[in-house]
Scaffold this active site. Structure first.
Site, short mmCIF file in Angstrom:
data_model
loop_
_atom_site.label_atom_id
_atom_site.label_comp_id
_atom_site.label_asym_id
_atom_site.label_seq_id
_atom_site.Cartn_x
_atom_site.Cartn_y
_atom_site.Cartn_z
N THR A 13 0.84 -1.20 0.00
CA THR A 13 0.00 0.00 0.00
C THR A 13 0.88 1.26 0.00
O THR A 13 0.75 2.12 -0.86
CB THR A 13 -0.92 0.01 1.24
N VAL A 14 1.80 1.35 0.96
CA VAL A 14 2.60 2.58 1.09
C VAL A 14 3.70 2.63 0.04
O VAL A 14 3.83 3.62 -0.69
CB VAL A 14 3.18 2.70 2.52
N LYS A 105 5.47 3.44 12.52
CA LYS A 105 5.34 3.96 13.89
C LYS A 105 5.58 2.89 14.95
O LYS A 105 6.06 3.20 16.05
CB LYS A 105 3.95 4.60 14.10
N GLU A 129 7.68 11.50 8.82
CA GLU A 129 6.42 12.25 8.78
C GLU A 129 5.21 11.33 8.60
O GLU A 129 4.15 11.55 9.20
CB GLU A 129 6.47 13.28 7.63
N GLU A 190 -3.76 -2.18 9.57
CA GLU A 190 -2.44 -2.80 9.62
C GLU A 190 -2.56 -4.26 9.19
O GLU A 190 -3.64 -4.85 9.25
CB GLU A 190 -1.89 -2.73 11.05
N LYS A 205 1.52 6.16 17.74
CA LYS A 205 1.51 7.53 17.19
C LYS A 205 1.44 8.57 18.31
O LYS A 205 2.12 9.61 18.27
CB LYS A 205 0.30 7.69 16.26
P1 NDP Z 1 1.66 -3.80 3.03
O1 NDP Z 1 1.43 -5.10 3.70
O2 NDP Z 1 0.64 -3.31 2.05
O3 NDP Z 1 3.06 -3.82 2.26
C1 NDP Z 1 4.22 -4.39 2.82
C2 NDP Z 1 5.25 -4.55 1.71
O4 NDP Z 1 6.47 -4.97 2.26
C3 NDP Z 1 4.87 -5.59 0.65
O5 NDP Z 1 5.13 -5.08 -0.64
C4 NDP Z 1 5.79 -6.77 0.95
O6 NDP Z 1 6.15 -7.51 -0.21
C5 NDP Z 1 6.99 -6.04 1.46
N1 NDP Z 1 7.85 -6.83 2.35
C6 NDP Z 1 7.54 -7.43 3.51
N2 NDP Z 1 8.63 -8.03 4.04
C7 NDP Z 1 9.65 -7.79 3.19
C8 NDP Z 1 11.02 -8.15 3.16
N3 NDP Z 1 11.59 -8.87 4.14
N4 NDP Z 1 11.79 -7.76 2.11
C9 NDP Z 1 11.25 -7.01 1.11
N5 NDP Z 1 9.96 -6.63 1.08
C10 NDP Z 1 9.16 -7.03 2.11
O7 NDP Z 1 1.88 -2.74 4.20
P2 NDP Z 1 1.58 -1.17 4.15
O8 NDP Z 1 2.14 -0.62 2.91
O9 NDP Z 1 0.15 -0.91 4.48
O10 NDP Z 1 2.40 -0.68 5.43
C11 NDP Z 1 3.80 -0.51 5.39
C12 NDP Z 1 4.23 0.37 6.57
O11 NDP Z 1 3.61 1.64 6.48
C13 NDP Z 1 3.85 -0.16 7.95
O12 NDP Z 1 4.87 0.18 8.86
C14 NDP Z 1 2.57 0.61 8.28
O13 NDP Z 1 2.35 0.73 9.67
C15 NDP Z 1 2.89 1.95 7.69
N6 NDP Z 1 1.75 2.78 7.35
C16 NDP Z 1 0.70 2.28 6.66
C17 NDP Z 1 -0.35 3.10 6.29
C18 NDP Z 1 -1.53 2.61 5.52
O14 NDP Z 1 -2.49 3.38 5.37
N7 NDP Z 1 -1.52 1.38 5.04
C19 NDP Z 1 -0.35 4.52 6.66
C20 NDP Z 1 0.81 4.96 7.39
C21 NDP Z 1 1.82 4.11 7.72
P3 NDP Z 1 5.05 -8.29 -1.11
O15 NDP Z 1 4.23 -7.22 -1.74
O16 NDP Z 1 5.85 -9.03 -2.10
O17 NDP Z 1 4.28 -9.15 -0.15
N1 HSE Z 2 -3.61 1.41 10.25
C1 HSE Z 2 -3.33 2.79 10.36
C2 HSE Z 2 -4.63 3.56 10.58
C3 HSE Z 2 -2.63 3.25 9.11
O1 HSE Z 2 -5.69 2.96 10.37
O2 HSE Z 2 -4.60 4.71 10.97
C4 HSE Z 2 -2.16 4.68 9.16
O3 HSE Z 2 -1.12 4.84 10.08
#
Ligand code: NDP
Ligand code: HSE
Length: 441
Positions: A13-14, A105, A129, A190, A205
């Site tokens: 996602t991020v 976070k 941020e 999450e 947070k």
């Molecule tokens: P996702 O589960 O959507 O994405 C995680 C990504 O990490 C995937 O692409 C996965 O690969 C990859 N990954 C996991 N382990 C490894 C590894 N060992 N080596 C390489 N790549 C790896 O998570 P999010 O994007 O939602 O969240 C990511 C972070 O951002 C978290 O810390 C979350 O708390 C934070 N966050 C999320 C928000 C949200 O709205 N979702 C908002 C703010 C912060 P693959 O795709 O191949 O499985």
């Molecule tokens: N899971 C978190 C939320 C993502 O719902 O606020 C953003 O940090």
């Protein structure tokens, strides 16, 4: 023109959102910053996965170490989540003198001090941020915009998933489980959604905000946390009838006095719990995935920040802000222009929850017979806890009826003790429900 070559670990996602946002607005940022921004490698777990945001196969790797070590990469983004591999990635990048942008976070809450120190020791920086409140630039607000203020109060709706669930339960009468599934589909929750609904994500947070505001890194174990699992549609409805909306709040309140006989700083309440917010207060009308944070400074007064708290684009926007800072730091050759965290109040302390004073909403399930109310009020009276109103809403619950008591200011410790006694009365048929009421004073 200078160039930043970003290596992103995580393409979900991020990470996917960041890749897409750079493709969209990288040119605009380059013209504003005088720095070209390029994503040169992306590490993921599964190369064969179909991704909503397409990332060219030539950029993909499953080996985050080779990405961090790649001499072409001069800035690293960590967007995988969790606290184990993510910590290793950051420490490895710092050991190579490379700065990192993270949205993690949970990682900062658990290992913030260690990571800031490692960044500094290696002449690198850590930008975060996106770790608090999605698209709202609240870290910049506290560290830069309001740097000349003492922060007396911070009240935040900082978890998009919980706010989305509570809003739909209130506005549509929706069921908790159905709405949680929608929040997961929308990419708000999450990977482990209990982090959201049990309040831990909001605590991570809130701890970051409290640390920035008060200058000591708050130990996550000292943050009092209650989530929204036990908030029922019934309580949402009864609170609504009395002019309140239930919100999961992150609260940071500085006491006005240090504990008696103590030479320490006045302690700070750092808590997360569902609270009744008066409908007349602006935070009551923050709905859906939106977050809002009220920051009260001694010079500026009340300020309010509102925006999407989770999801791909909102989070990517916050990462772009860090990317701009990192790009300028790299361009100017200053790695710690704004250090990630400056501990300026090392003796700071967190107020134990037992000492926290608040008004309360209490719901009891009681047998509807004479003497019940008198027995309950006698216990409150002996504890010197004042009752501001008593209501018996329509309806029965099996062989009992609901009784709502609004309680004047009391310490958490006193109210908890009184409720334990009330729970033992024969006329009380279920464990009492207690929610705090926030007056924003
Ligand atoms: P996702 O589960 O959507 O994405 C995680 C990504 O990490 C995937 O692409 C996965 O690969 C990859 N990954 C996991 N382990 C490894 C590894 N060992 N080596 C390489 N790549 C790896 O998570 P999010 O994007 O939602 O969240 C990511 C972070 O951002 C978290 O810390 C979350 O708390 C934070 N966050 C999320 C928000 C949200 O709205 N979702 C908002 C703010 C912060 P693959 O795709 O191949 O499985
Ligand atoms: N899971 C978190 C939320 C993502 O719902 O606020 C953003 O940090």
């Amino acid at each position: 023109m200078h160039r930043v070559n970003l290596g992103i670990v995580g393409g979900g996602t991020v990470g996917g959102g960041v890749f897409q946002a750079i493709a969209r607005n990288g040119g605009l940022m380059a013209s504003r910053l005088g720095v070209e921004l390029r994503v040169v490698r992306v590490a993921v777990q599964d190369l064969a996965k179909t991704r909503p945001v397409r990332i060219p196969a030539a950029l993909l790797t499953t080996d985050w170490r080779s990405l961090v070590d790649d001499p072409a990469v001069n800035l690293v983004g960590e967007f995988i989540g969790g606290t184990t591999t993510a910590r290793e990635i950051l420490l490895h990048a710092f050991s190579r003198g490379k700065s990192v942008i993270t949205a993690n976070k949970a990682l900062l809450s658990a290992h913030g001090e260690e990571l800031f120190a490692a960044a500094q020791a290696n002449g690198a920086n850590l930008y975060y941020e996106a770790s608090v409140a999605g698209g709202i630039p609240i870290v910049k607000v506290l560290r830069e915009g309001l740097i000349g203020n003492q922060f007396t109060r911070i009240y935040g709706i900082v978890n998009g998933t919980c706010n989305y669930i509570l809003s739909r339960m209130k506005l549509e009468g929706a069921e908790f489980a159905d709405v949680l599934a929608d929040a997961q589909k929308l990419g708000y929750a999450e990977a482990e959604p209990s982090l959201d609904i049990d309040g831990h994500d909001a605590a991570h947070k809130t701890g970051i905000l409290a640390s920035l505001a008060h200058g000591f890194w708050v130990n996550p174990k000292e943050i009092y946390v209650e989530g929204i699992r036990s908030v029922s549609r019934k309580d949402i409805q009864f609170a609504g009838q009395m002019g309140y909306t239930i919100k999961l709040l992150g609260i940071v309140k500085k006491s006005t006095t240090a504990p008696a006989g103590s030479k320490r700083f006045a302690p700070v309440q750092v808590s997360v719990y569902p609270a009744l917010v008066p409908n007349t207060h602006v935070l009551a009308s923050v709905n859906g995935v939106f977050n809002a944070i009220l920051v009260r400074g001694d010079v500026v007064g009340d300020t309010l920040y509102y925006g999407r708290g989770a999801g791909q684009d909102a989070t990517a926007s916050a990462v772009l802000s860090d990317l701009a800072d990192a790009a300028l730091d790299l361009k100017c050759g200053i790695q710690n222009r704004v250090p990630p965290f400056v501990p300026h109040e090392r003796a700071g302390a967190v107020t134990p929850i037992g000492d926290v004073v608040s008004p309360y909403y209490v719901r009891l399930s009681v047998v509807d017979k004479p003497g019940t109310l008198a027995a309950i009020t006698a216990i409150f009276g002996r504890a010197k806890i004042g009752i501001s109103s008593v209501r018996q809403p329509e309806g029965t619950e099996g062989d009992s009826v609901p009784l709502i008591l609004m309680i004047h200011d009391a310490t958490n410790a006193d109210l908890t003790k009184a409720l334990a006694k009330i729970a033992k009365l024969a006329a009380v048929k279920a464990p009492p429900i207690m929610l705090r009421v926030e007056s924003f004073e």
